[in-house]
Design a protein around this motif. Structure first.
Motif, PDB file in Angstrom:
ATOM      1  N   THR A 188       0.850  -1.190   0.000  1.00 65.41           N
ATOM      2  CA  THR A 188       0.000   0.000   0.000  1.00 65.41           C
ATOM      3  C   THR A 188       0.886   1.240   0.000  1.00 65.41           C
ATOM      4  N   CYS A 189       0.571   2.198  -0.855  1.00 72.95           N
ATOM      5  CA  CYS A 189       1.316   3.453  -0.938  1.00 72.95           C
ATOM      6  C   CYS A 189       0.331   4.612  -0.905  1.00 72.95           C
ATOM      7  N   ILE A 190       0.706   5.654  -0.189  1.00 74.59           N
ATOM      8  CA  ILE A 190      -0.105   6.873  -0.137  1.00 74.59           C
ATOM      9  C   ILE A 190       0.799   8.049  -0.464  1.00 74.59           C
ATOM     10  N   HIS A 191       0.394   8.822  -1.453  1.00 72.74           N
ATOM     11  CA  HIS A 191       1.124  10.016  -1.876  1.00 72.74           C
ATOM     12  C   HIS A 191       0.491  11.216  -1.175  1.00 72.74           C
ATOM     13  N   PHE A 192       1.304  11.935  -0.413  1.00 72.52           N
ATOM     14  CA  PHE A 192       0.840  13.125   0.306  1.00 72.52           C
ATOM     15  C   PHE A 192       1.398  14.382  -0.355  1.00 72.52           C
ATOM     16  N   LYS A 193       0.565  15.397  -0.447  1.00 75.23           N
ATOM     17  CA  LYS A 193       0.991  16.725  -0.896  1.00 75.23           C
ATOM     18  C   LYS A 193       0.432  17.735   0.096  1.00 75.23           C
ATOM     19  N   ASN A 194       1.323  18.578   0.618  1.00 72.40           N
ATOM     20  CA  ASN A 194       0.931  19.620   1.576  1.00 72.40           C
ATOM     21  C   ASN A 194       0.138  19.068   2.758  1.00 72.40           C
ATOM     22  N   GLY A 195       0.540  17.890   3.252  1.00 74.16           N
ATOM     23  CA  GLY A 195      -0.088  17.306   4.429  1.00 74.16           C
ATOM     24  C   GLY A 195      -1.410  16.613   4.179  1.00 74.16           C
ATOM     25  N   GLN A 196      -1.850  16.537   2.933  1.00 76.30           N
ATOM     26  CA  GLN A 196      -3.125  15.910   2.592  1.00 76.30           C
ATOM     27  C   GLN A 196      -2.893  14.711   1.669  1.00 76.30           C
ATOM     28  N   THR A 197      -3.759  13.698   1.805  1.00 81.04           N
ATOM     29  CA  THR A 197      -3.690  12.555   0.894  1.00 81.04           C
ATOM     30  C   THR A 197      -3.985  13.038  -0.515  1.00 81.04           C
ATOM     31  N   PHE A 198      -3.072  12.749  -1.433  1.00 78.07           N
ATOM     32  CA  PHE A 198      -3.225  13.155  -2.825  1.00 78.07           C
ATOM     33  C   PHE A 198      -3.662  11.976  -3.692  1.00 78.07           C
TER      34      PHE A 198
ATOM     35  N   GLN B 293      -2.223 -14.591  -9.041  1.00 77.19           N
ATOM     36  CA  GLN B 293      -2.668 -13.817 -10.202  1.00 77.19           C
ATOM     37  C   GLN B 293      -1.902 -12.495 -10.338  1.00 77.19           C
ATOM     38  N   ASN B 294      -1.410 -11.956  -9.243  1.00 77.91           N
ATOM     39  CA  ASN B 294      -0.713 -10.666  -9.241  1.00 77.91           C
ATOM     40  C   ASN B 294       0.687 -10.849  -8.665  1.00 77.91           C
ATOM     41  N   SER B 295       1.680 -10.942  -9.548  1.00 76.28           N
ATOM     42  CA  SER B 295       3.052 -11.161  -9.091  1.00 76.28           C
ATOM     43  C   SER B 295       3.659  -9.859  -8.562  1.00 76.28           C
ATOM     44  N   ILE B 296       4.720  -9.991  -7.801  1.00 79.64           N
ATOM     45  CA  ILE B 296       5.430  -8.819  -7.290  1.00 79.64           C
ATOM     46  C   ILE B 296       5.987  -7.995  -8.445  1.00 79.64           C
ATOM     47  N   LYS B 297       6.437  -8.659  -9.495  1.00 81.16           N
ATOM     48  CA  LYS B 297       6.973  -7.952 -10.660  1.00 81.16           C
ATOM     49  C   LYS B 297       5.890  -7.072 -11.291  1.00 81.16           C
ATOM     50  N   ASP B 298       4.700  -7.623 -11.496  1.00 83.43           N
ATOM     51  CA  ASP B 298       3.589  -6.846 -12.059  1.00 83.43           C
ATOM     52  C   ASP B 298       3.204  -5.689 -11.144  1.00 83.43           C
ATOM     53  N   ALA B 299       3.194  -5.940  -9.841  1.00 81.25           N
ATOM     54  CA  ALA B 299       2.850  -4.889  -8.878  1.00 81.25           C
ATOM     55  C   ALA B 299       3.862  -3.755  -8.925  1.00 81.25           C
ATOM     56  N   LEU B 300       5.150  -4.080  -9.023  1.00 80.46           N
ATOM     57  CA  LEU B 300       6.179  -3.038  -9.058  1.00 80.46           C
ATOM     58  C   LEU B 300       6.131  -2.234 -10.351  1.00 80.46           C
ATOM     59  N   LEU B 301       5.795  -2.871 -11.449  1.00 73.00           N
ATOM     60  CA  LEU B 301       5.623  -2.131 -12.709  1.00 73.00           C
ATOM     61  C   LEU B 301       4.449  -1.161 -12.598  1.00 73.00           C
ATOM     62  N   ASP B 302       3.365  -1.616 -11.976  1.00 72.08           N
ATOM     63  CA  ASP B 302       2.207  -0.759 -11.755  1.00 72.08           C
ATOM     64  C   ASP B 302       2.544   0.372 -10.783  1.00 72.08           C
ATOM     65  N   PHE B 303       3.331   0.064  -9.754  1.00 72.61           N
ATOM     66  CA  PHE B 303       3.768   1.070  -8.785  1.00 72.61           C
ATOM     67  C   PHE B 303       4.588   2.161  -9.475  1.00 72.61           C
ATOM     68  N   LYS B 304       5.416   1.771 -10.411  1.00 72.49           N
ATOM     69  CA  LYS B 304       6.221   2.743 -11.168  1.00 72.49           C
ATOM     70  C   LYS B 304       5.315   3.762 -11.857  1.00 72.49           C
ATOM     71  N   GLU B 305       4.221   3.326 -12.395  1.00 70.46           N
ATOM     72  CA  GLU B 305       3.263   4.238 -13.033  1.00 70.46           C
ATOM     73  C   GLU B 305       2.604   5.148 -11.988  1.00 70.46           C
ATOM     74  N   PHE B 306       2.308   4.614 -10.822  1.00 68.17           N
ATOM     75  CA  PHE B 306       1.718   5.403  -9.742  1.00 68.17           C
ATOM     76  C   PHE B 306       2.664   6.540  -9.342  1.00 68.17           C
ATOM     77  N   ILE B 307       3.942   6.247  -9.214  1.00 68.49           N
ATOM     78  CA  ILE B 307       4.930   7.237  -8.812  1.00 68.49           C
ATOM     79  C   ILE B 307       5.028   8.371  -9.835  1.00 68.49           C
ATOM     80  N   LYS B 308       4.843   8.058 -11.097  1.00 70.16           N
ATOM     81  CA  LYS B 308       4.924   9.076 -12.155  1.00 70.16           C
ATOM     82  C   LYS B 308       3.773  10.073 -12.069  1.00 70.16           C
ATOM     83  N   SER B 309       2.644   9.648 -11.485  1.00 71.32           N
ATOM     84  CA  SER B 309       1.460  10.528 -11.473  1.00 71.32           C
ATOM     85  C   SER B 309       1.536  11.589 -10.398  1.00 71.32           C
TER      86      SER B 309
END
Length: 72
Positions: A36-46, A56-72
């Motif tokens: 689970t990851c939560i992106h905060f901006k200015n003290g608020q959940t973004f 069905q959901n490998s760690i490799k697939d999850a990390l690739l998806d996480f990479k896209e989350f970080i870009k947003s």
């Protein structure tokens, strides 16, 4: 001082927290069940992201998806 000012002073106004749920503490015998990851901006959940890791959901697939989350 409110939380936004404190975070600005600490240069933490934009950050991501990461939580790993595991089956135990020994990496040789246990595994990650959920990320689970939560992106905060200015003290608020973004933005939030989470993935269950299973057959069905490998760690490799999850990390690739996480990479896209970080870009947003």
């Amino acid at each position: 001082m409110d939380i936004s000012n404190l975070l600005d002073r600490l240069e933490l106004s934009d950050f991501v927290t990461i939580q790993l749920i595991t089956t135990g503490l020994d990496y040789r015998r246990h595994s990650i069940q959920k990320i689970t990851c939560i992106h905060f901006k200015n003290g608020q959940t973004f933005n939030e992201w989470n993935r269950t890791i299973d057959k069905q959901n490998s760690i490799k697939d999850a990390l690739l998806d996480f990479k896209e989350f970080i870009k947003s």
